[in-house]
Design a protein around this motif. Structure first.
Motif, PDB file in Angstrom:
ATOM      1  N   PRO A  63       0.827  -1.205   0.000  1.00  0.00           N
ATOM      2  CA  PRO A  63       0.000   0.000   0.000  1.00  0.00           C
ATOM      3  C   PRO A  63       0.864   1.260   0.000  1.00  0.00           C
ATOM      4  O   PRO A  63       1.763   1.397   0.819  1.00  0.00           O
ATOM      5  CB  PRO A  63      -0.797  -0.095   1.299  1.00  0.00           C
ATOM      6  N   VAL A  64       0.591   2.171  -0.944  1.00  0.00           N
ATOM      7  CA  VAL A  64       1.349   3.427  -1.009  1.00  0.00           C
ATOM      8  C   VAL A  64       0.439   4.643  -0.872  1.00  0.00           C
ATOM      9  O   VAL A  64       0.897   5.765  -0.945  1.00  0.00           O
ATOM     10  CB  VAL A  64       2.183   3.530  -2.315  1.00  0.00           C
ATOM     11  N   GLY A  65      -0.814   4.432  -0.688  1.00  0.00           N
ATOM     12  CA  GLY A  65      -1.787   5.492  -0.483  1.00  0.00           C
ATOM     13  C   GLY A  65      -3.028   4.884   0.127  1.00  0.00           C
ATOM     14  O   GLY A  65      -3.104   3.673   0.324  1.00  0.00           O
ATOM     15  N   LYS A  66      -3.985   5.720   0.445  1.00  0.00           N
ATOM     16  CA  LYS A  66      -5.205   5.218   1.075  1.00  0.00           C
ATOM     17  C   LYS A  66      -5.901   4.175   0.214  1.00  0.00           C
ATOM     18  O   LYS A  66      -6.378   3.163   0.715  1.00  0.00           O
ATOM     19  CB  LYS A  66      -6.147   6.385   1.359  1.00  0.00           C
ATOM     20  N   ASN A  67      -5.977   4.397  -1.095  1.00  0.00           N
ATOM     21  CA  ASN A  67      -6.671   3.483  -1.997  1.00  0.00           C
ATOM     22  C   ASN A  67      -5.774   2.928  -3.099  1.00  0.00           C
ATOM     23  O   ASN A  67      -6.271   2.356  -4.060  1.00  0.00           O
ATOM     24  CB  ASN A  67      -7.870   4.182  -2.642  1.00  0.00           C
ATOM     25  N   LEU A  68      -4.469   3.105  -3.002  1.00  0.00           N
ATOM     26  CA  LEU A  68      -3.542   2.684  -4.053  1.00  0.00           C
ATOM     27  C   LEU A  68      -2.524   1.703  -3.499  1.00  0.00           C
ATOM     28  O   LEU A  68      -1.998   1.900  -2.396  1.00  0.00           O
ATOM     29  CB  LEU A  68      -2.816   3.903  -4.627  1.00  0.00           C
ATOM     30  N   GLU A  69      -2.264   0.646  -4.266  1.00  0.00           N
ATOM     31  CA  GLU A  69      -1.206  -0.281  -3.877  1.00  0.00           C
ATOM     32  C   GLU A  69      -0.440  -0.750  -5.099  1.00  0.00           C
ATOM     33  O   GLU A  69      -0.986  -0.845  -6.196  1.00  0.00           O
ATOM     34  CB  GLU A  69      -1.758  -1.469  -3.092  1.00  0.00           C
ATOM     35  N   LEU A  70       0.849  -0.992  -4.899  1.00  0.00           N
ATOM     36  CA  LEU A  70       1.690  -1.596  -5.928  1.00  0.00           C
ATOM     37  C   LEU A  70       1.558  -3.099  -5.790  1.00  0.00           C
ATOM     38  O   LEU A  70       1.521  -3.620  -4.669  1.00  0.00           O
ATOM     39  CB  LEU A  70       3.139  -1.158  -5.755  1.00  0.00           C
ATOM     40  N   ARG A  71       1.478  -3.814  -6.922  1.00  0.00           N
ATOM     41  CA  ARG A  71       1.247  -5.258  -6.909  1.00  0.00           C
ATOM     42  C   ARG A  71       2.188  -5.990  -7.858  1.00  0.00           C
ATOM     43  O   ARG A  71       1.775  -6.457  -8.920  1.00  0.00           O
ATOM     44  CB  ARG A  71      -0.176  -5.562  -7.332  1.00  0.00           C
ATOM     45  N   PRO A  72       3.449  -6.161  -7.496  1.00  0.00           N
ATOM     46  CA  PRO A  72       4.297  -7.021  -8.329  1.00  0.00           C
ATOM     47  C   PRO A  72       3.809  -8.465  -8.194  1.00  0.00           C
ATOM     48  O   PRO A  72       3.358  -8.883  -7.123  1.00  0.00           O
ATOM     49  CB  PRO A  72       5.691  -6.831  -7.733  1.00  0.00           C
ATOM     50  N   SER A  73       3.866  -9.209  -9.298  1.00  0.00           N
ATOM     51  CA  SER A  73       3.402 -10.596  -9.274  1.00  0.00           C
ATOM     52  C   SER A  73       4.108 -11.401 -10.345  1.00  0.00           C
ATOM     53  O   SER A  73       4.751 -10.856 -11.237  1.00  0.00           O
ATOM     54  CB  SER A  73       1.884 -10.650  -9.489  1.00  0.00           C
ATOM     55  N   GLY A  74       3.961 -12.705 -10.250  1.00  0.00           N
ATOM     56  CA  GLY A  74       4.522 -13.606 -11.246  1.00  0.00           C
ATOM     57  C   GLY A  74       3.702 -14.875 -11.335  1.00  0.00           C
ATOM     58  O   GLY A  74       3.084 -15.293 -10.349  1.00  0.00           O
ATOM     59  N   ASP A  75       3.686 -15.471 -12.515  1.00  0.00           N
ATOM     60  CA  ASP A  75       2.910 -16.687 -12.747  1.00  0.00           C
ATOM     61  C   ASP A  75       3.661 -17.629 -13.679  1.00  0.00           C
ATOM     62  O   ASP A  75       4.379 -17.180 -14.581  1.00  0.00           O
ATOM     63  CB  ASP A  75       1.563 -16.348 -13.401  1.00  0.00           C
ATOM     64  N   LEU A  76       3.467 -18.917 -13.470  1.00  0.00           N
ATOM     65  CA  LEU A  76       3.901 -19.951 -14.399  1.00  0.00           C
ATOM     66  C   LEU A  76       2.669 -20.426 -15.146  1.00  0.00           C
ATOM     67  O   LEU A  76       1.606 -20.591 -14.547  1.00  0.00           O
ATOM     68  CB  LEU A  76       4.533 -21.129 -13.657  1.00  0.00           C
TER      69      LEU A  76
END
Length: 166
Positions: A63-76
């Motif tokens: 979370p970087v703000g009240k309603n904002l978040e960074l979401r790094p992800s990965g999938d196979l």
């Protein structure tokens, strides 16, 4: 889509949606002042309907703000016919509404189909988290499109995130 364009789009999105107060003005300052709450991690599974592939992966929510978040992800990816591939994402999500159960977002994608070369594109997604904001364990369903090489396969993703700390 060149890598620099996708990165610039994500940075611009974060700058536009970040809270207006400076990190140094908040209690804690430094990097700790950038975060608006504890980090969450969790697994996810999905189905790519265009490529007939199942996926398994994980994501981190910062979370970087009240309603904002960074979401790094990965999938196979495990296609019915073909070799295993992978995808790494640098996404941002905006929570919509008071409870934050609805979310939407996008970001950069690095896709590597089995036996192919790594391609750069972008993601768009929206979804629903079924738990109250105060819960540590939050199941979610996400509808995701990844745009790479003039294609945009649709993927349904189910998973949960677990909040670390309080």
């Amino acid at each position: 889509m060149p890598v620099w364009r996708g990165t610039a789009a994500v940075v611009l999105l974060v700058l536009l949606l970040a809270p207006p107060s400076a990190a140094a003005q908040r209690r804690g300052g430094g990097l700790a002042g950038l975060f608006h709450g504890p980090i969450s991690i969790g697994p996810r599974v999905g189905r790519d309907f265009e490529n007939h592939a199942w996926s398994v992966g994980g994501q981190v929510s910062v979370p970087v703000g009240k309603n904002l978040e960074l979401r790094p992800s990965g999938d196979l990816f495990f296609p019915k016919d073909g070799d295993t591939g992978w995808q790494a994402n640098g996404d941002a999500a905006i929570h919509i509404g008071q409870g934050g159960g609805l979310f939407a977002g996008g970001g950069i994608a690095f896709a590597h189909p089995g036996g192919g070369e790594t391609e750069t594109g972008y993601n768009l997604f929206f979804g629903l988290s079924t738990a109250a904001p105060s819960e540590k364990l939050k199941p979610f369903a996400e509808f995701r499109w990844t745009f790479v090489n003039d294609t945009s396969p649709f993927r349904l993703v189910l998973g949960f995130s677990y909040r670390l700390g309080d």
